[in-house]
Scaffold this active site. Sequence first.
Site, PDB file in Angstrom:
ATOM      1  N   HIS A   1      -3.553  -5.500   0.816  1.00  0.00           N
ATOM      2  CA  HIS A   1      -2.887  -5.793   2.081  1.00  0.00           C
ATOM      3  C   HIS A   1      -2.872  -7.286   2.405  1.00  0.00           C
ATOM      4  O   HIS A   1      -3.823  -7.799   3.008  1.00  0.00           O
ATOM      5  CB  HIS A   1      -3.612  -5.071   3.223  1.00  0.00           C
ATOM      6  CG  HIS A   1      -3.389  -3.604   3.275  1.00  0.00           C
ATOM      7  ND1 HIS A   1      -2.400  -3.024   4.032  1.00  0.00           N
ATOM      8  CD2 HIS A   1      -4.038  -2.590   2.658  1.00  0.00           C
ATOM      9  CE1 HIS A   1      -2.448  -1.702   3.895  1.00  0.00           C
ATOM     10  NE2 HIS A   1      -3.430  -1.415   3.068  1.00  0.00           N
TER      11      HIS A   1
ATOM     12  N   CYS B   1       0.838  -1.196   0.000  1.00  0.00           N
ATOM     13  CA  CYS B   1       0.000   0.000   0.000  1.00  0.00           C
ATOM     14  C   CYS B   1       0.879   1.254   0.000  1.00  0.00           C
ATOM     15  O   CYS B   1       1.540   1.529  -0.983  1.00  0.00           O
ATOM     16  CB  CYS B   1      -0.981  -0.028   1.173  1.00  0.00           C
ATOM     17  SG  CYS B   1      -2.356   1.127   0.952  1.00  0.00           S
TER      18      CYS B   1
ATOM     19  N   GLU C   1      -1.079  -8.678   4.723  1.00  0.00           N
ATOM     20  CA  GLU C   1      -0.967  -8.839   6.178  1.00  0.00           C
ATOM     21  C   GLU C   1      -2.329  -8.782   6.859  1.00  0.00           C
ATOM     22  O   GLU C   1      -2.501  -9.281   7.978  1.00  0.00           O
ATOM     23  CB  GLU C   1      -0.011  -7.796   6.758  1.00  0.00           C
ATOM     24  CG  GLU C   1      -0.568  -6.415   7.014  1.00  0.00           C
ATOM     25  CD  GLU C   1      -0.759  -5.559   5.765  1.00  0.00           C
ATOM     26  OE1 GLU C   1      -1.054  -4.362   5.918  1.00  0.00           O
ATOM     27  OE2 GLU C   1      -0.598  -6.076   4.637  1.00  0.00           O
TER      28      GLU C   1
END
Length: 225
Positions: A201, A84, A203
């Site tokens: 994302h 990002c 994660e």
Amino acid sequence: MISVLQFGGSNCDRDAVRALAHLGVDAERVWFEDGLPEETDGIVLPGGFSYGDYLRAGAMAARAPVMREVRERAANGTPVLGICNGAQIGCEAGLTPGAFTTNASARFQCEHVHLRVENADTPWTAAYDEGDVVMFPIAHGEGRFEATDEELARLDEEDRVLFRYCDSAGNVTDAANPNGSKGNVAGVLGERDTVAVLLPHPERATLPDLHVGTDGQGVLRGFSA
């Protein structure tokens, strides 16, 4: 040890450390002014709003002295993943071609999107098969990938496009493109396949207790490949 660089305005650094720890990967947050620790085996440029996204998203962080170290480590084969805002920093710093700019909608978008794996022969995508469809969240206002026609053609020719936005069946369409990215590109490789940036994302799609899927684990496993 994976160094997760924290800039003023970063807000996904703790998420990245926790996700990596869940996968058994040793990771620590590193304040950008302190430079990279000698024992750094990999680098994450996390999401957030470094320097408040002044000028352009990622533009100021990309010019921080630590990024010279990041470029040097990357050139010597150290894995680097920009996520990002970290992807915007990576592009601004010249780690990858292209740029990320204001979404076609001209608004911040936070939603789950489908991605098609374009190249499974990289550390970041080895856990998938080419053509697999995964789902990651996005959260950005400047996520539209831009490149010249020549740059995009070269990325395709060299298999350096990691993911493309698609629908749940894997069809790459305008309707499945959340931000107007050229060629529906969601993530690309640098000159080495150990360097990658992506806007979605992984994660945030790693921890089972979040109940949003764990498709992102495969990307983060690139640090243990």
